[in-house]
Design an enzyme around this catalytic site. Structure first.
Site, mmCIF file in Angstrom:
data_model
loop_
_atom_site.group_PDB
_atom_site.id
_atom_site.type_symbol
_atom_site.label_atom_id
_atom_site.label_comp_id
_atom_site.label_asym_id
_atom_site.label_seq_id
_atom_site.Cartn_x
_atom_site.Cartn_y
_atom_site.Cartn_z
ATOM 1 C CB CYS A 1 -0.982 -0.041 1.152
ATOM 2 S SG CYS A 1 -2.392 1.014 0.815
ATOM 3 N NE ARG B 1 -8.867 5.936 2.189
ATOM 4 C CZ ARG B 1 -7.593 6.291 2.052
ATOM 5 N NH1 ARG B 1 -7.281 7.528 1.751
ATOM 6 N NH2 ARG B 1 -6.632 5.425 2.232
ATOM 7 C CG HIS C 1 -4.075 -2.719 3.782
ATOM 8 N ND1 HIS C 1 -2.982 -2.084 4.259
ATOM 9 C CD2 HIS C 1 -4.872 -1.767 3.265
ATOM 10 C CE1 HIS C 1 -3.128 -0.806 4.039
ATOM 11 N NE2 HIS C 1 -4.252 -0.578 3.437
#
Ligand code: GLN
Length: 239
Positions: free
Chosen positions: A93, A126, A189
Site C-alpha cells: 500500500c 477511496r 493490506h
C-alpha cells in the site's frame, strides 16, 4: 540456511498490522528449519542492505508517507542497488506507492524511491473493499483487503495480478500491484502473507536462491486452514 528480514520504518509505516507479514515470513522459515531474523529499522537508523535478504515496506497514511519520504532520500541509492541486485522486497500500500517516482496528493507531492518506474496520483474517493486477484506467479488466487486514495500507474511494468473482484491499481485498469525483478508491490493490506502463504513462500524461495544459488523447492507445509479461508473468500466474492 538463514534469512534476514529488514522491516523498514515500523514506527511510521505499520497500518493494518503489516507486522503480521513479518511473523509469517519468520514462522514459515522456522517451520522448515531455516533460521530467520528480523531487524527493525526506525526512521533515523542506518541500513546496511548487504545484510538483508527480504525487505518489507508497509503501509501508512499520507501524513506518515510525507514524513518517511525525507528518510528515503538518504537510503535511495543503496536501496536501488539492492533491488537491481535482485534483492527481495514486499511493499504494501503506502510502501508500494513509495517504490515509484512520486505520489501526488492534494497536500503536495511526495517524492518516491524511484525503484520501479510507476507513479501514483490521488483520485476522487477511496478504493475500499475486499479484493481477489489472479497472479501469473501462482495457481491460487491472491485474496486481501484494499483501502487507498492513490491510483497507481505502472507504465510498462508487469502487474502483480489481474483483478477478479475489487479495484486494484486504479479502479479501472483491471490490474493490481506490480512485479519488478524480485520486488512485489501491492495494495493488499496487513495480513497479506498469512492469508496467502504462496506469496510468502515465493519471497522466501527467491531470497534463498539469491543468497545460496540453486536450492531445493521449499518443503510443503500444512496450509489446510489457509486454503479453506481462500476458498471461502473466492466463493463469497467470485460469482
Ligand atoms: N496513504 C495512501 C493512500 O491513501 C496509502 C494508504 C495505505 O497505506 N493504506 O492511497
Amino acid at each position: 540456511m538463514k534469512i534476514t528480514i529488514g522491516h523498514l520504518y515500523p514506527d511510521l509505516l505499520n497500518l493494518y498490522g503489516d507486522r503480521g507479514n513479518i511473523a509469517c515470513l519468520m514462522k514459515r522459515c522456522q517451520w522448515r528449519g531455516i533460521e530467520a531474523e528480523t531487524i527493525e529499522f526506525e526512521s533515523d537508523d542506518a541500513i546496511d542492505f548487504s545484510k538483508l535478504d527480504i525487505v518489507l515496506l508497509g503501509g501508512g497514511s499520507d501524513r506518515e508517507q510525507m514524513l518517511v519520504c525525507e528518510k528515503l532520500k538518504v537510503i535511495q541509492k543503496n536501496f536501488k542497488a539492492y533491488v537491481e541486485d535482485n534483492g527481495v522486497v514486499i511493499a504494501v500500500c503506502g510502501g508500494y506507492q513509495l517504490l515509484g517516482n512520486y505520489y501526488k496528493t492534494e497536500e503536495g507531492t511526495i517524492e518516491g524511491l524511484h525503484l520501479v518506474d510507476l507513479y501514483t496520483e490521488q483520485g476522487e474517493g477511496r478504493l475500499i473493499d475486499n479484493i481477489v486477484i489472479q497472479s501469473d506467479l501462482f495457481e491460487l488466487p491472491v485474496v486481501g483487503f484494499e483501502n487507498h486514495g492513490g491510483r497507481t500507474y505502472i507504465n510498462d511494468n508487469q502487474p502483480f495480478g489481474k483483478v477478479l473482484y475489487g479495484s486494484g491499481n486504479t479502479g479501472e485498469s483491471g490490474y493490481e500491484g506490480v512485479v519488478y525483478k524480485n520486488v512485489i508491490g501491492t495494495y493488499l493490506h496487513g495480513p497479506l502473507l498469512p492469508k496467502n502463504p504462496q506469496v510468502c513462500d515465493w519471497l522466501i524461495q527467491r531470497a534463498l536462491e539469491r543468497k545460496y544459488g540453486a536450492v531445493e523447492p521449499l518443503a510443503p507445509l500444512d496450509d489446510s486452514w489457509e486454503l479453506e479461508a481462500n476458498a471461502y473468500i473466492c466463493n463469497r466474492f467470485l460469482k
